[in-house]
Motif scaffolding. Structure first.
Motif, PDB file in Angstrom:
ATOM      1  N   ALA A 127      35.938  31.446   5.852  1.00  0.00           N
ATOM      2  CA  ALA A 127      36.470  30.937   7.114  1.00  0.00           C
ATOM      3  C   ALA A 127      36.880  32.101   8.015  1.00  0.00           C
ATOM      4  CB  ALA A 127      37.654  30.008   6.846  1.00  0.00           C
ATOM      5  N   LEU A 128      37.419  31.788   9.189  1.00  0.00           N
ATOM      6  CA  LEU A 128      37.774  32.803  10.178  1.00  0.00           C
ATOM      7  C   LEU A 128      39.278  32.972  10.358  1.00  0.00           C
ATOM      8  CD1 LEU A 128      35.225  31.797  12.981  1.00  0.00           C
ATOM      9  CD2 LEU A 128      35.025  33.719  11.394  1.00  0.00           C
ATOM     10  N   GLY A 129      40.066  32.108   9.731  1.00  0.00           N
ATOM     11  CA  GLY A 129      41.477  32.063  10.069  1.00  0.00           C
ATOM     12  C   GLY A 129      42.417  32.576   9.011  1.00  0.00           C
ATOM     13  N   ILE A 138      61.251  28.217   9.665  1.00  0.00           N
ATOM     14  CA  ILE A 138      59.977  28.744   9.160  1.00  0.00           C
ATOM     15  C   ILE A 138      59.008  27.572   9.074  1.00  0.00           C
ATOM     16  CG2 ILE A 138      58.820  30.081   7.369  1.00  0.00           C
ATOM     17  CD1 ILE A 138      61.515  30.943   6.320  1.00  0.00           C
ATOM     18  N   TYR A 139      57.772  27.805   9.440  1.00  0.00           N
ATOM     19  CA  TYR A 139      56.754  26.751   9.382  1.00  0.00           C
ATOM     20  C   TYR A 139      55.541  27.279   8.625  1.00  0.00           C
ATOM     21  CZ  TYR A 139      53.406  23.243  11.230  1.00  0.00           C
ATOM     22  OH  TYR A 139      52.463  22.256  11.383  1.00  0.00           O
ATOM     23  N   LEU A 140      55.223  26.646   7.502  1.00  0.00           N
ATOM     24  CA  LEU A 140      54.030  27.009   6.739  1.00  0.00           C
ATOM     25  C   LEU A 140      52.822  26.370   7.413  1.00  0.00           C
ATOM     26  CD1 LEU A 140      52.627  28.260   4.281  1.00  0.00           C
ATOM     27  CD2 LEU A 140      53.168  26.168   3.002  1.00  0.00           C
ATOM     28  N   ASN A 141      52.019  27.187   8.068  1.00  0.00           N
ATOM     29  CA  ASN A 141      50.940  26.638   8.880  1.00  0.00           C
ATOM     30  C   ASN A 141      49.799  27.638   8.948  1.00  0.00           C
ATOM     31  OD1 ASN A 141      49.686  24.722  10.504  1.00  0.00           O
ATOM     32  ND2 ASN A 141      50.579  25.503  12.398  1.00  0.00           N
ATOM     33  N   GLY A 142      48.676  27.205   9.466  1.00  0.00           N
ATOM     34  CA  GLY A 142      47.524  28.082   9.567  1.00  0.00           C
ATOM     35  C   GLY A 142      46.819  27.946  10.894  1.00  0.00           C
ATOM     36  N   TRP A 143      45.837  28.786  11.088  1.00  0.00           N
ATOM     37  CA  TRP A 143      44.974  28.769  12.264  1.00  0.00           C
ATOM     38  C   TRP A 143      43.549  28.880  11.766  1.00  0.00           C
ATOM     39  CZ3 TRP A 143      44.622  27.330  17.025  1.00  0.00           C
ATOM     40  CH2 TRP A 143      43.716  27.909  17.907  1.00  0.00           C
ATOM     41  N   SER A 144      42.689  27.992  12.247  1.00  0.00           N
ATOM     42  CA  SER A 144      41.321  27.942  11.725  1.00  0.00           C
ATOM     43  C   SER A 144      40.513  29.168  12.086  1.00  0.00           C
ATOM     44  CB  SER A 144      40.617  26.686  12.236  1.00  0.00           C
ATOM     45  OG  SER A 144      40.679  26.613  13.649  1.00  0.00           O
ATOM     46  N   THR A 194      54.407  35.758   8.800  1.00  0.00           N
ATOM     47  CA  THR A 194      54.195  36.392   7.502  1.00  0.00           C
ATOM     48  C   THR A 194      52.862  35.885   6.980  1.00  0.00           C
ATOM     49  OG1 THR A 194      56.589  36.388   7.112  1.00  0.00           O
ATOM     50  CG2 THR A 194      55.168  36.769   5.204  1.00  0.00           C
ATOM     51  N   PHE A 195      51.802  36.650   7.222  1.00  0.00           N
ATOM     52  CA  PHE A 195      50.467  36.210   6.821  1.00  0.00           C
ATOM     53  C   PHE A 195      50.365  36.210   5.297  1.00  0.00           C
ATOM     54  CE2 PHE A 195      49.994  38.173  11.035  1.00  0.00           C
ATOM     55  CZ  PHE A 195      49.527  37.063  11.735  1.00  0.00           C
ATOM     56  N   LEU A 196      49.761  35.153   4.754  1.00  0.00           N
ATOM     57  CA  LEU A 196      49.716  34.977   3.308  1.00  0.00           C
ATOM     58  C   LEU A 196      48.309  35.041   2.727  1.00  0.00           C
ATOM     59  CD1 LEU A 196      52.302  32.056   2.972  1.00  0.00           C
ATOM     60  CD2 LEU A 196      52.684  34.491   2.491  1.00  0.00           C
ATOM     61  N   TYR A 197      47.393  34.300   3.320  1.00  0.00           N
ATOM     62  CA  TYR A 197      46.040  34.273   2.758  1.00  0.00           C
ATOM     63  C   TYR A 197      45.038  33.786   3.795  1.00  0.00           C
ATOM     64  CZ  TYR A 197      47.248  29.317   2.139  1.00  0.00           C
ATOM     65  OH  TYR A 197      47.655  28.018   2.350  1.00  0.00           O
ATOM     66  N   SER A 198      43.775  34.115   3.554  1.00  0.00           N
ATOM     67  CA  SER A 198      42.667  33.612   4.359  1.00  0.00           C
ATOM     68  C   SER A 198      41.954  32.533   3.551  1.00  0.00           C
ATOM     69  CB  SER A 198      41.677  34.734   4.696  1.00  0.00           C
ATOM     70  OG  SER A 198      42.289  35.692   5.531  1.00  0.00           O
TER      71      SER A 198
END
Length: 500
Positions: A256-258, A396-402, A465-469
């Motif tokens: 993926a890209l995000g 804090i919000y556990l969230n992602g970006w595609s 706080t970036f965690l994973y792709s």
């Protein structure tokens, strides 16, 4: 009477297509709004892929390819000339022409609440050259602008229908894609039907598409196995082995890209007024307490990639030297002491109420506790969680970006001061300048060097706080052919076909 009824039946039979087939696509969550200018959700993009064509698209190799456009050229470093297809109409019969493109880009820029404005804010003005040619003049040179037109900023509206609908456009959206809108039943489904005048009709092999909202991973997988879903846009990594063992199903896995991470409220309303929100040392302490590799292994069967950058490893802007650190509890406790904070540090973690997100939140909660954090998990439906974030009513919000094909699409609107998707309240003038430089440059090596400086600053400031792709894990019936695993994760219905 019988002759009249028979005639009616015969008339109906001639009006119906000789072969009718429905494609059923399951989604992990409900969408927010079916308006390209206003939507922020990933699954809305998937539905819009069937409803609204774009000026450009991307392919499996991340190349930018024409869709509503036939081509383009830069007449100088600030002027993009776009050539349009001449055989395309909107669902309401309006012609797609240069005026419609100008109208749409200006709507993206000026509509109140637009989430596209920051993506294409480099536009100075748009000119109609002739019905099939548009000239887009930018304020500055940009190596990022064209890529923005491969997503919602490149979706084109019919001016008459859009103006007539006004604020209610999303209730019955009109676009130019292969399918037209029928209904959206919240938390249940979206139905589209085939648009017979679609310019690429030869590649459309279904008469209807139903997008099924199935938030629970196990329910989504059970529907796929039972044959009541044809394709699911996200299969939990823990179900991959079962799909591989079932000859009735098949899998498409692609990078993926995000990213996913902890979105930290630094300066957006009173909920940011905490030691965590105001002190980067406290955020660094939580960062040091998290074992990203263990998190990925436990929750995602090791299929995702630990990461500390807003771009994925497949991006040309990824910095291979910036690797995720090992977990360091001693460092975490020392950072809290340095910050003058006495444990336990009480925090609230907002998360979507999806099984894997909840599990990830629980793993983070457990890891953080060992470093002196007391985290309370608050789970909400995805759309509701996004609204809470936008209000700043979170810590804090556990969230992602595609993700997008260009680094600008993963950064500028979230991290530059005052931009539309900056829901952390982050403001760093040095980072602002770097982000502006990065989008204005055209040389890829120079841009990469600029973004490396941005990544280093983000590691110090930790607005996120970036965690994973993640990876795109799409499962489908073995009868479905023609699926293209494009890194943006969209399900492109063009070319999909069911074998008997």
């Amino acid at each position: 009477m019988h002759r009249i009824l028979l005639a009616a039946v015969c008339l109906l039979a001639t009006a119906m297509p000789a072969f009718s087939q429905t494609l059923r696509i399951s989604l992990r969550q409900d969408l927010d709004v079916l308006d390209p200018t206003l939507t922020t959700s990933y699954v809305a993009r998937i539905v819009l892929a069937g409803l609204c064509d774009k000026l450009f698209d991307i392919d499996e190799k991340l190349h930018i390819v024409p869709q509503l456009a036939t081509g383009y050229e830069w007449s100088d470093d600030r002027t993009l000339v776009i050539h349009l297809r001449s055989d395309v109409t909107f669902h309401d019969g309006e012609t797609i022409d240069a005026n419609a493109v100008k109208y749409s880009l200006e709507r993206h820029l000026t509509l109140h609440g637009s989430f596209r404005k920051s993506e294409i804010s480099s536009i100075d003005h748009v000119e109609v050259v002739d019905p099939a040619t548009v000239r887009v003049v930018l304020k500055n040179p940009s190596g990022a602008f064209l890529a923005q037109l491969t997503d919602r900023s490149g979706m084109i509206y019919p001016p008459k229908a859009t103006e007539a609908a006004g604020k209610d456009f999303a209730l019955h959206p009109v676009c130019s894609g292969p399918f037209t809108f029928v209904e959206h039943v919240a938390q249940d489904h979206v139905t589209l039907v085939r648009f017979p005048e679609y310019w690429d009709a030869k590649d459309i092999h279904f008469d209807k598409v139903v997008y099924q909202v199935l938030p629970d991973n196990s329910v989504r997988f059970a529907n796929l196995r039972a044959g009541t879903t044809d394709i699911t846009e996200y299969l939990a990594p823990t179900d991959v082995a079962a799909v591989n063992a079932d000859p009735r199903l098949k899998l498409a896995v692609s990078d993926a890209l995000g990213y996913f991470g902890l979105v930290n409220n630094l300066n957006l309303g009173p909920r940011s007024d905490t030691p965590y929100g105001k002190n980067a040392l406290v955020r660094a302490a939580l960062d040091a307490a998290i074992d990203r590799a263990a998190l990925v292994n436990v929750v995602f069967n090791g299929m995702f990639a630990p990461n500390v950058q807003p771009v994925a490893p497949n991006s040309p802007f990824y910095d291979e030297a910036l690797t995720p650190p090992s977990r360091d509890l001693a460092k975490a406790r020392a950072l809290l002491r340095q910050a003058g904070v006495t444990p336990p540090v009480t925090l609230e973690l907002l998360t979507p109420n999806q099984p894997d997100s909840l599990q990830a939140a629980e793993v983070i909660q457990s890891m953080a506790a060992e470093a002196g954090f007391d985290i309370r998990i608050v789970a909400r439906e995805m759309t509701a969680a996004g609204q809470i974030e936008q209000r700043g009513d979170y810590q804090i919000y556990l969230n992602g970006w595609s993700g997008r094909v260009d680094a600008d699409g993963n950064t500028f609107q979230f991290l530059h001061t005052g931009q539309g998707n900056n829901f952390t309240g982050y403001s760093n003038p040095a980072v602002d300048r770097l982000l502006e430089q990065g989008r204005a440059m055209t040389d890829i090596a120079q841009r990469r060097a600029v973004y490396q400086q941005v990544w280093e600053a983000l590691r110090r400031d930790l607005p996120v706080t970036f965690l994973y792709s993640p990876r795109n894990i799409v499962a489908m019936t073995a009868k479905l052919n023609g699926f293209r695993p494009v890194p943006d994760g969209m399900i492109r219905i063009q070319g999909l076909e069911m074998t008997k």
